[in-house]
Design a protein around this motif. Structure first.
Motif, PDB file in Angstrom:
ATOM      1  N   THR A   9       7.762 -10.206 -53.703  1.00  0.00           N
ATOM      2  CA  THR A   9       9.229 -10.280 -53.761  1.00  0.00           C
ATOM      3  C   THR A   9       9.778 -11.646 -53.366  1.00  0.00           C
ATOM      4  N   ARG A  65      11.928 -13.585 -55.988  1.00  0.00           N
ATOM      5  CA  ARG A  65      13.236 -12.999 -56.281  1.00  0.00           C
ATOM      6  C   ARG A  65      14.189 -13.147 -55.106  1.00  0.00           C
ATOM      7  N   VAL A  66      13.657 -13.095 -53.882  1.00  0.00           N
ATOM      8  CA  VAL A  66      14.510 -13.319 -52.712  1.00  0.00           C
ATOM      9  C   VAL A  66      15.117 -14.723 -52.785  1.00  0.00           C
ATOM     10  N   GLN A 123      17.808 -15.042 -55.484  1.00  0.00           N
ATOM     11  CA  GLN A 123      19.056 -14.358 -55.167  1.00  0.00           C
ATOM     12  C   GLN A 123      19.806 -14.994 -54.004  1.00  0.00           C
ATOM     13  N   LEU A 135      16.155  -6.443 -55.715  1.00  0.00           N
ATOM     14  CA  LEU A 135      14.755  -6.438 -55.298  1.00  0.00           C
ATOM     15  C   LEU A 135      14.187  -5.030 -55.390  1.00  0.00           C
TER      16      LEU A 135
END
Length: 489
Positions: free
Chosen positions: A78, A81-82, A85, A214
């Motif tokens: 993840t 993507r963290v 974002q 997420l």
């Protein structure tokens, strides 16, 4: 003066950098990459001293390595993507700071359990930090400068592979300030501080437009399945292989099935799962997953078990062990640049050749260890250098060759999964082959063998498995495309 903006806004992309500004930003992210890879290898040489000082058993040593690589893989699931974002700069600095604090925790660990916990924290921070490196390079560098930046990144990774075993031996042997093996973790603190200073001052912020939510439940299921798989493999011997250990192993399959079911349903609803099960029907991707597990599983345990053989079996010091392993890293550097450059013309041929060269190097090493006497530095240098040549041909190009057979719209997700699987393969190798190694060593000592004979038996027990992994991986590589993507300027 170098100036960059650190303001964050939706879909923010910084102005492409050049000159000194680009060099400073690249230095910040490369410091983090160097440190993370260094910690994947530096501990192997210090393992015997860690065991002696903390009273760590065989399983604890395995968890010290496997826990780190597994946590890196869990973070990678993840981490990208963290950053997309919440801002790559922000997440990078958070991961780097967490890695520094966890490294200090490793250096202060009073018990093997505390050390394992801090190693897991290190890995999670590394998994959060490393995906931002690629995001920052993509967002901050003009297309014509991006290829050069990635080339420098590859060279730094090669340097870290050289520095890991050697620096581990030097720091452990030097006993700086009476720290002994703890210095291999404390060395991260000043490196991280430099990276934080540069990053806070100069690193630009960037985000991705329309960031997806997420998939935390999917990430938790994937991590749980991995832990349930590794736990009985590492602890099984200490437990005495009870029935419930096999039940835990079976439950890993059940949790993995739940993970795939959830991912399928999420994809059907139009969400963005960690792993879209439809990708498993792509021959190159499915083959690439199998190749990565086998190839990196064979590599994962090698340096730990070789270090134990060299120090506890042949009586070498930590520094001497680092010097023995050095030819392997040198061989990898020799071919890694060539492999990356030629991957778009002869990718599959290169990676198959690399896997077979690695298998051949392990055959030579097996014959040396079976001889019974302690091999000399020069005798070991030849197969280890050969193994490094094979690694350099395969590792830098493998993921790009696999992705050449994946639809372009899925390449990002597929690349993230493949990178995570390489970490899982490393952890599985430490768990499974480590269990075989320690079982054979213990059995040999029961028969009153000398340390050289016992640890030699352990190494000869796992080398055929590693050879088989490389050979089978080479065969599965024929499922992959013949060439990797052409490099972009």
């Amino acid at each position: 003066m170098i100036t960059t903006s650190s303001r964050r806004h939706s879909g923010a992309t910084p102005t492409p950098l050049s000159g000194r500004a680009a060099a400073v930003v690249l230095a910040a992210v490369l410091i983090a990459s160097f440190m993370e890879l260094l910690d994947a290898t530096i501990v192997s040489v210090a393992a015997p001293q860690i065991a002696a000082d903390l009273g760590a058993g065989e399983a604890a040593l395995q968890w010290t390595l496997a826990g780190y690589t597994l946590a890196v893989g869990a973070g990678l699931i993840t981490g990208g993507r963290v950053g997309d974002q919440f801002g790559r700069r922000r997440v990078f600095l958070l991961g780097l700071g967490g890695f520094m604090l966890a490294s200090a925790g490793c250096g202060l660990a009073p018990t093997s359990g505390a050390l394992i916990g801090m190693r897991v924290a290190q890995g999670l921070a590394g998994g959060l930090m490393i995906p931002q490196v690629f995001g920052v390079i993509r967002a901050s560098f003009a297309p014509e400068a991006r290829g050069k930046a990635l080339g420098i990144y590859g060279a730094v990774l090669g340097l870290a592979s050289v520095a890991g075993p050697l620096l581990g031996g030097i720091l452990t042997e030097a006993d700086l300030l009476g720290l002994g093996w703890r210095a291999v973790f404390w060395v991260n603190v000043p490196i991280a501080i430099i990276g934080l200073i540069i990053g806070i001052r100069f690193l630009p912020e960037s985000t991705a437009a329309g960031g997806a939510r997420l998939d935390l439940p999917g990430a938790m299921l994937a991590a749980a399945a991995s832990v349930l798989l590794l736990l009985p493999l590492v602890q099984g011997r200490e437990w005495g292989w009870p029935w419930w250990g096999f039940a835990i192993l079976a439950s890993a399959i059940f949790v993995a099935a739940l993970f795939l079911l959830r991912e399928r349903r999420l994809a059907a609803r139009g969400g963005q799962p960690i792993l879209d099960p439809a990708l498993l029907r792509v021959r190159a991707f499915a083959g690439g997953l199998s190749v990565s597990l086998l190839f990196f599983g064979a590599i994962g345990s090698f340096f730990l078990l070789l270090s134990l053989y060299l120090q506890l079996g042949t009586g070498r010091t930590a520094l001497e062990t680092g010097l023995v392993i050095l030819p392997y890293a040198v061989g990898s550097i020799v071919t890694s640049g060539v492999g990356a450059q030629l991957a778009h013309r002869a990718g599959r041929a290169l990676i198959v050749s690399g896997a077979l060269v690695l298998a051949a190097s392990q055959v030579v090493l097996l014959l040396l260890v079976r001889g019974g006497a302690a091999p000399s530095f020069w005798a070991l240098a030849a197969p280890l250098f050969l193994g490094g040549l094979g690694l350099g041909l395969t590792a830098p190009s493998l993921i790009n060759v696999v992705l050449a057979g994946v639809p372009g719209k899925d390449a990002g997700a597929a690349g993230g999964v493949l990178t995570t699987v390489t970490q899982l393969g490393n952890a599985l190798g430490v768990a499974a082959l480590g269990a075989v190694f320690f079982a054979r060593v213990e059995g040999s000592f029961t028969g009153a063998a000398t340390p050289l004979a016992a640890y030699g038996d352990g190494l000869t027990a796992i080398l055929p498995w590693q050879i088989a992994c490389y050979v089978v991986a080479a065969a599965l590589m024929f499922l992959l495309p013949a060439r990797a993507h052409a490099p972009h300027a």
